[in-house]
Write a protein that holds these residues in place. Structure first.
Motif, PDB file in Angstrom:
ATOM      1  N   MET A 141      49.755 -33.656   3.815  1.00 15.44           N
ATOM      2  CA  MET A 141      49.020 -32.507   4.335  1.00 15.44           C
ATOM      3  C   MET A 141      49.185 -31.280   3.443  1.00 15.44           C
ATOM      4  SD  MET A 141      47.006 -31.912   6.939  1.00 15.44           S
ATOM      5  CE  MET A 141      47.419 -32.801   8.440  1.00 15.44           C
ATOM      6  N   MET A 142      50.398 -31.038   2.954  1.00 15.27           N
ATOM      7  CA  MET A 142      50.680 -29.810   2.216  1.00 15.27           C
ATOM      8  C   MET A 142      50.325 -29.883   0.735  1.00 15.27           C
ATOM      9  SD  MET A 142      52.087 -27.310   4.176  1.00 15.27           S
ATOM     10  CE  MET A 142      50.494 -27.568   4.924  1.00 15.27           C
ATOM     11  N   ASN A 143      50.048 -31.073   0.218  1.00 14.28           N
ATOM     12  CA  ASN A 143      49.792 -31.221  -1.219  1.00 14.28           C
ATOM     13  C   ASN A 143      48.340 -31.562  -1.537  1.00 14.28           C
ATOM     14  OD1 ASN A 143      52.471 -30.713  -2.009  1.00 14.28           O
ATOM     15  ND2 ASN A 143      53.065 -32.830  -1.585  1.00 14.28           N
ATOM     16  N   GLN A 144      47.417 -31.248  -0.629  1.00 16.78           N
ATOM     17  CA  GLN A 144      46.011 -31.529  -0.897  1.00 16.78           C
ATOM     18  C   GLN A 144      45.475 -30.589  -1.974  1.00 16.78           C
ATOM     19  OE1 GLN A 144      43.645 -32.446   2.890  1.00 16.78           O
ATOM     20  NE2 GLN A 144      45.395 -31.298   3.675  1.00 16.78           N
ATOM     21  N   GLN A 145      44.644 -31.129  -2.840  1.00 13.35           N
ATOM     22  CA  GLN A 145      44.081 -30.333  -3.924  1.00 13.35           C
ATOM     23  C   GLN A 145      43.218 -29.205  -3.365  1.00 13.35           C
ATOM     24  OE1 GLN A 145      41.777 -32.591  -6.711  1.00 13.35           O
ATOM     25  NE2 GLN A 145      41.407 -30.851  -8.069  1.00 13.35           N
ATOM     26  N   GLY A 146      43.479 -27.999  -3.815  1.00  9.83           N
ATOM     27  CA  GLY A 146      42.699 -26.840  -3.392  1.00  9.83           C
ATOM     28  C   GLY A 146      43.132 -26.238  -2.074  1.00  9.83           C
ATOM     29  N   CYS A 147      44.122 -26.846  -1.404  1.00  9.47           N
ATOM     30  CA  CYS A 147      44.570 -26.339  -0.106  1.00  9.47           C
ATOM     31  C   CYS A 147      45.512 -25.154  -0.308  1.00  9.47           C
ATOM     32  CB  CYS A 147      45.264 -27.444   0.678  1.00  9.47           C
ATOM     33  SG  CYS A 147      45.850 -26.920   2.309  1.00  9.47           S
ATOM     34  N   LEU A 148      45.225 -24.040   0.347  1.00  8.57           N
ATOM     35  CA  LEU A 148      46.027 -22.822   0.224  1.00  8.57           C
ATOM     36  C   LEU A 148      46.933 -22.600   1.430  1.00  8.57           C
ATOM     37  CD1 LEU A 148      43.180 -20.455  -1.068  1.00  8.57           C
ATOM     38  CD2 LEU A 148      44.843 -21.730  -2.440  1.00  8.57           C
ATOM     39  N   ALA A 149      46.996 -23.581   2.334  1.00  4.99           N
ATOM     40  CA  ALA A 149      47.780 -23.420   3.562  1.00  4.99           C
ATOM     41  C   ALA A 149      49.248 -23.194   3.240  1.00  4.99           C
ATOM     42  CB  ALA A 149      47.621 -24.645   4.451  1.00  4.99           C
ATOM     43  N   THR A 150      49.868 -22.275   3.974  1.00  7.33           N
ATOM     44  CA  THR A 150      51.289 -21.991   3.779  1.00  7.33           C
ATOM     45  C   THR A 150      52.162 -22.699   4.808  1.00  7.33           C
ATOM     46  OG1 THR A 150      51.091 -20.000   5.144  1.00  7.33           O
ATOM     47  CG2 THR A 150      50.797 -19.745   2.757  1.00  7.33           C
ATOM     48  N   TRP A 198      33.168 -19.440   8.548  1.00  4.50           N
ATOM     49  CA  TRP A 198      34.389 -20.101   8.991  1.00  4.50           C
ATOM     50  C   TRP A 198      35.561 -19.688   8.098  1.00  4.50           C
ATOM     51  CZ3 TRP A 198      30.995 -24.979   9.169  1.00  4.50           C
ATOM     52  CH2 TRP A 198      30.495 -25.168  10.463  1.00  4.50           C
ATOM     53  N   PRO A 199      36.617 -19.088   8.651  1.00  3.93           N
ATOM     54  CA  PRO A 199      37.800 -18.782   7.838  1.00  3.93           C
ATOM     55  C   PRO A 199      38.537 -20.073   7.484  1.00  3.93           C
ATOM     56  CG  PRO A 199      38.228 -18.292  10.149  1.00  3.93           C
ATOM     57  CD  PRO A 199      36.781 -18.677  10.062  1.00  3.93           C
ATOM     58  N   ALA A 200      39.019 -20.161   6.263  1.00  2.00           N
ATOM     59  CA  ALA A 200      39.659 -21.400   5.813  1.00  2.00           C
ATOM     60  C   ALA A 200      40.805 -21.086   4.863  1.00  2.00           C
ATOM     61  CB  ALA A 200      38.636 -22.302   5.117  1.00  2.00           C
ATOM     62  N   GLU A 201      41.646 -22.077   4.640  1.00  2.00           N
ATOM     63  CA  GLU A 201      42.738 -21.955   3.672  1.00  2.00           C
ATOM     64  C   GLU A 201      42.506 -22.936   2.522  1.00  2.00           C
ATOM     65  OE1 GLU A 201      46.683 -20.139   5.487  1.00  2.00           O
ATOM     66  OE2 GLU A 201      46.419 -22.221   6.088  1.00  2.00           O
ATOM     67  N   TRP A 202      41.366 -22.754   1.872  1.00  2.00           N
ATOM     68  CA  TRP A 202      40.981 -23.604   0.752  1.00  2.00           C
ATOM     69  C   TRP A 202      40.390 -22.742  -0.357  1.00  2.00           C
ATOM     70  CZ3 TRP A 202      41.968 -28.826   0.925  1.00  2.00           C
ATOM     71  CH2 TRP A 202      42.292 -29.355   2.183  1.00  2.00           C
ATOM     72  N   GLU A 209      37.763 -17.953   2.339  1.00  2.09           N
ATOM     73  CA  GLU A 209      39.221 -17.840   2.357  1.00  2.09           C
ATOM     74  C   GLU A 209      39.632 -16.818   3.408  1.00  2.09           C
ATOM     75  OE1 GLU A 209      43.118 -16.816   1.900  1.00  2.09           O
ATOM     76  OE2 GLU A 209      41.584 -15.366   1.290  1.00  2.09           O
ATOM     77  N   ARG A 210      40.581 -17.191   4.250  1.00  3.59           N
ATOM     78  CA  ARG A 210      40.839 -16.435   5.477  1.00  3.59           C
ATOM     79  C   ARG A 210      41.276 -14.999   5.223  1.00  3.59           C
ATOM     80  NH1 ARG A 210      46.267 -15.958   7.346  1.00  3.59           N
ATOM     81  NH2 ARG A 210      47.787 -17.178   6.165  1.00  3.59           N
ATOM     82  N   HIS A 211      42.081 -14.741   4.188  1.00  5.59           N
ATOM     83  CA  HIS A 211      42.515 -13.370   3.929  1.00  5.59           C
ATOM     84  C   HIS A 211      41.317 -12.472   3.604  1.00  5.59           C
ATOM     85  CE1 HIS A 211      46.334 -15.602   3.205  1.00  5.59           C
ATOM     86  NE2 HIS A 211      46.839 -14.555   3.834  1.00  5.59           N
ATOM     87  N   ALA A 212      40.374 -13.016   2.825  1.00  4.12           N
ATOM     88  CA  ALA A 212      39.177 -12.248   2.485  1.00  4.12           C
ATOM     89  C   ALA A 212      38.340 -11.970   3.729  1.00  4.12           C
ATOM     90  CB  ALA A 212      38.350 -13.004   1.447  1.00  4.12           C
ATOM     91  N   MET A 213      38.203 -12.981   4.582  1.00  3.36           N
ATOM     92  CA  MET A 213      37.355 -12.811   5.764  1.00  3.36           C
ATOM     93  C   MET A 213      37.965 -11.838   6.759  1.00  3.36           C
ATOM     94  SD  MET A 213      35.545 -15.595   8.191  1.00  3.36           S
ATOM     95  CE  MET A 213      34.800 -15.142   9.763  1.00  3.36           C
ATOM     96  N   PHE A 214      39.245 -11.997   7.058  1.00  4.11           N
ATOM     97  CA  PHE A 214      39.841 -11.127   8.072  1.00  4.11           C
ATOM     98  C   PHE A 214      40.024  -9.697   7.558  1.00  4.11           C
ATOM     99  CE2 PHE A 214      41.290 -15.312   9.797  1.00  4.11           C
ATOM    100  CZ  PHE A 214      40.556 -15.237  10.967  1.00  4.11           C
ATOM    101  N   ALA A 215      40.199  -9.531   6.247  1.00  3.76           N
ATOM    102  CA  ALA A 215      40.230  -8.173   5.691  1.00  3.76           C
ATOM    103  C   ALA A 215      38.873  -7.500   5.871  1.00  3.76           C
ATOM    104  CB  ALA A 215      40.614  -8.219   4.213  1.00  3.76           C
ATOM    105  N   ALA A 216      37.801  -8.263   5.647  1.00  4.16           N
ATOM    106  CA  ALA A 216      36.453  -7.719   5.836  1.00  4.16           C
ATOM    107  C   ALA A 216      36.211  -7.368   7.299  1.00  4.16           C
ATOM    108  CB  ALA A 216      35.418  -8.727   5.351  1.00  4.16           C
ATOM    109  N   MET A 217      36.627  -8.254   8.211  1.00  7.47           N
ATOM    110  CA  MET A 217      36.439  -7.992   9.637  1.00  7.47           C
ATOM    111  C   MET A 217      37.179  -6.730  10.068  1.00  7.47           C
ATOM    112  SD  MET A 217      36.642 -11.807  11.388  1.00  7.47           S
ATOM    113  CE  MET A 217      36.182 -11.191  13.021  1.00  7.47           C
ATOM    114  N   ARG A 218      38.428  -6.605   9.642  1.00  9.53           N
ATOM    115  CA  ARG A 218      39.227  -5.448  10.076  1.00  9.53           C
ATOM    116  C   ARG A 218      38.681  -4.149   9.489  1.00  9.53           C
ATOM    117  NH1 ARG A 218      43.461  -9.555   9.705  1.00  9.53           N
ATOM    118  NH2 ARG A 218      44.325  -9.822  11.802  1.00  9.53           N
ATOM    119  N   ALA A 219      38.182  -4.198   8.258  1.00  9.53           N
ATOM    120  CA  ALA A 219      37.617  -2.991   7.658  1.00  9.53           C
ATOM    121  C   ALA A 219      36.356  -2.558   8.400  1.00  9.53           C
ATOM    122  CB  ALA A 219      37.309  -3.238   6.179  1.00  9.53           C
ATOM    123  N   CYS A 220      35.509  -3.514   8.775  1.00  9.45           N
ATOM    124  CA  CYS A 220      34.294  -3.174   9.517  1.00  9.45           C
ATOM    125  C   CYS A 220      34.641  -2.670  10.914  1.00  9.45           C
ATOM    126  CB  CYS A 220      33.364  -4.383   9.587  1.00  9.45           C
ATOM    127  SG  CYS A 220      32.553  -4.779   8.016  1.00  9.45           S
TER     128      CYS A 220
END
Length: 754
Positions: free
Chosen positions: A385-394, A236-240, A253-264
């Motif tokens: 919503m935007m100030n949750q601990q560990g949340c990387l959402a932009t 599951w891609p996530a922003e945490w 973490e979504r950037h890591a997952m989608f980078a892996a998907m696109r490379a494959c």
């Protein structure tokens, strides 16, 4: 390095992978290819280690990183005993060939621990003397290799569960994909049943591990033997941030997952589950809720995106601007409202937006959806919503409120010919209701109860207004045509399947309002729909084979899909020569792999291994044969007398006899009466009898009074009435048990198993 194990270099592939098994006896010491099978979900099971670089003595990577292994693949070995393929019995392991794997192979557990016993001689079901592995498609699971909470596997049945399969990132779910998806797909096996597919796994235990996939994508590709490759991304891609807690496992973490998907994907490993990277990222981001809300055809509530930076700098201005944006979008794209209809999409916002919801992208269920009821309340929700601990959402999505009675879920499986002029009809429709929201709870927990609704419950809610119910289904289906077509903007190839959620409200007698809620990716919860996941897995593999050029025209025309089936029976034209039958349209909610009929009796074998019977002249719906529920049915054949022959996936043959009353009517020549009774009586009271045979049966056919069986080895057996010589035994004697036609040359198996 031995043949069949990757060392990071490209290996030539065969474009003709359908190598047959050995035709005759094979000698001890002969070099062969054998099919290695193991369960990657078992922590102690041996897996073939394929890379990347590893530390000395085990399969764990230096400094962490992912591990690349195979659980199903063709390997090279040496026969330890002579073997005659004609005498191999799938159900008797002691008859299987004994093979010693090549000594250079390394076998490890999913944790990287060596498994020396896997290098010893082992019994295997499939061997062949081909020089190149008979593999037409290489499949890849990108999955969690660390610890995870057992809630993903051991779910109690409830209204919001995934059914009996577990959730997609779980070992249980992937085990079912292998057993009920890959192993059941006819295009992934030769006519004899030999596997023509392999399965690799990339195991990760953190987002950091996932980041290392992209630089190694070509190494992964080189380790896959098939000329074509397809990947299932079971994370599951996530922003945490990674928490290291088993309760939060399988989130990457979504950037890591989608980078892996696109490379494959760039390395020619196509993503087929849940979706290709660009399309999957678009769906899970929820940004489409804002960009599509100005489209008049999709009936979306007004929505806008609010950045974390805007909330940090001036939350009051962020909330005020968000409400102003919602009002402007709704004014430019108003919902159609007729005289007497309630305001759309909600009564509370008829004079301006004051109530709505705040949502996070890359989140599931309702844990990160919170309501607001005033501008001040929206400010608090944005900060929360935007100030949750560990949340990387932009950013988050702010959306206006919608009044609705319940949700309607429509499941679509576009046919191979889509896009087309004709609308796509949903394969399955489900409904669910939400209880009152408890807004006192914090973000990150469920705040409302969830319950499934049957059609009867929906009509009860709507005072029996079936006209409004039909209008709701029609409107949702119409909106779905635009939504499915819009996905082509992010991925040119049609989706194999999609779940679309709609919010539905009865607004008057015979009238319903339908507003689109959400795209739900392949693998999303199917509310316990038993045939749902196998149907989706089959659609994914079908799509991969079509796009990769491996589906023959004949196979495409006979794909087992949960689509429409036309059923009709001929009347006695002597009595009514001018009356021709009108076909009855049946839209089964199961995926079919074979259909047979005799007279008006029809048998349906599903991809789940169940058998249904239908009397086309009298029954409203097929009936499940309870006596065969545990037999894993592959196909069936039926006779006018009401007898059904059933072939199982293991090659066993069963005879389902009708009760005595039906047989007596058939014996008296009253075949119509027999057929009318057959479906209902067979399904409920049929007598099951296994026919003892020393071979595996692949096909059965029934005549009026006799039957024929075809074995895996190409032998033909006949039994039944023989007074006209129809048994082919050179006499006019009847036979109560199957007898081999020894004078008949071995029959070659047909090219297609459809």
């Amino acid at each position: 390095m031995p043949e069949g194990v990757s060392n990071g270099t490209k290996r030539p592939h065969s474009e003709s992978p359908s190598a047959p098994p050995a035709a005759g006896p094979m000698q001890k010491g002969q070099q062969v290819l054998f099919y290695f099978e193991s369960d990657a979900g078992d922590p102690k099971a041996p897996l073939l280690f394929c890379g990347p670089s590893r530390s000395k003595g085990n399969g764990k990577q230096q400094g962490g990183g992912f591990m690349f292994v195979a659980s199903h693949t063709w390997l090279y070995g040496t026969l330890e005993q002579a073997v005659d393929p004609a005498k191999v019995n799938s159900e008797q392991k002691e008859t299987w060939p004994l093979v010693l794997p090549k000594g250079e192979y390394n076998f490890v557990t999913r944790k990287g621990t060596p498994v020396p016993s896997a290098t010893m001689p082992q019994r295997v079901r499939w061997v062949c003397d081909a020089k190149t592995p008979p593999c037409k498609l290489s499949l890849l699971f990108v999955r969690w290799g660390g610890e995870y909470s057992k809630w993903m596997d051991e779910q109690e049945a409830n209204d919001g569960d995934w059914g009996k399969y577990g959730s997609p990132p779980s070992d249980e779910y992937m085990g079912h994909v292998v057993e009920k998806g890959f192993k059941k797909h006819p295009s992934l096996h030769s006519p004899e049943g030999m596997p023509q597919w392999e399965l690799h796994h990339v195991l990760v235990a953190s987002s950091k591990d996932a980041l290392q996939i992209a630089p190694q994508a070509h190494m992964i590709r080189a380790g896959m033997k098939g000329p074509r490759r397809a990947a299932f991304w079971m994370l599951w891609p996530a922003e945490w941030e990674d928490f290291g807690d088993p309760d939060y496992a399988c989130y990457v973490e979504r950037h890591a997952m989608f980078a892996a998907m696109r490379a494959c994907e760039a390395a020619a490993i196509r993503s087929i589950f849940p979706h290709p990277a660009d399309q999957y990222e678009l769906i899970t981001s929820k940004s489409w809720m804002a960009t599509l809300s100005l489209h008049p055809g999709v009936q979306l509530p007004a929505a806008t995106v609010v950045s974390k930076g805007a909330v940090k700098v001036n939350v009051e201005a962020a909330a005020e601007n968000a409400l102003r944006a919602l009002h402007h979008i709704r004014r430019l794209n108003p919902f159609p409202v007729e005289d007497g209809d309630p305001p759309a999409p909600s009564a509370v916002n008829k004079d301006g937006v004051v109530k709505g919801v705040v949502k996070l992208g890359w989140s599931w269920e309702n844990r990160f959806v919170v309501t607001f009821t005033s501008p001040k309340h929206l400010q608090a929700r944005l900060k929360e919503m935007m100030n949750q601990q560990g949340c990387l959402a932009t950013y988050c999505v702010v959306q206006e409120w919608v009044d609705f009675d319940f949700e309607m879920r429509q499941y679509y499986l576009p046919p191979p010919t889509w896009p087309a002029e004709h609308p796509i009809q949903p394969t399955m429709i489900q409904c669910n209701a939400w209880g009152p929201s408890d807004d006192s709870k914090n973000v990150g927990v469920s705040r409302a109860s969830f319950s499934k609704l049957t059609e009867a419950m929906v009509l009860d809610k709507w005072d029996g207004d079936k006209e409004a119910w039909e209008m709701a289904k029609e409107k949702a289906t119409s909106i779905a045509q635009i939504l499915l077509a819009w996905l082509l903007s992010a991925e040119h190839q049609p989706i194999p399947s999609m779940r679309l959620d709609f919010m539905v409200k009865r607004i008057g007698p015979g009238k319903a309002r339908v507003i689109f809620g959400e795209y739900c990716e392949q693998g999303a919860c199917v509310l316990g729909w038993l045939e749902g996941p196998p149907t989706i897995w089959r659609a994914c593999v079908d799509a991969a084979l079509r796009c990769l050029g491996f589906v023959e025209l004949a196979e495409r025309s006979m794909e087992a899909r949960a689509g429409p089936v036309l059923i009709w029976s001929l009347p006695d034209l002597r009595d009514s020569p001018d009356e021709l039958p009108a076909p009855t349209l049946a839209r089964p909610s199961v995926s079919l792999k074979s259909v047979s009929c005799s007279g008006s009796l029809v048998t349906f074998a599903t991809t789940e291994g169940q058998l249904y019977l239908l009397d086309a002249a009298g029954d409203d719906a097929p009936r499940l044969v309870e006596a065969l529920r545990s037999k894993d049915v592959a196909s069936a054949a039926c006779s006018p007398s009401g007898m059904v022959l059933v072939v199982t996936s293991a090659g066993s043959i069963y005879k389902l006899n009708s009760p005595a009353g039906v047989q007596e009517k058939a014996a008296q020549g009253n075949e119509k009466a027999a057929a009318l009774m057959a479906a209902s009586m067979l399904a409920a009271f049929g007598r099951l009898e296994q026919l003892p045979l020393p071979v595996q049966i692949t096909r059965a056919a029934c005549g009026r009074e006799h039957s024929l069986l075809l074995s895996l080895q190409g032998l033909v057996f006949s039994f039944g009435e023989g007074r006209r010589g129809q048994l082919g035994l050179g006499n006019v004697q009847s036979a109560s048990t199957p007898t081999c036609l020894e004078d008949l040359f071995t029959v070659k198996q047909p090219a297609s198993r459809a």
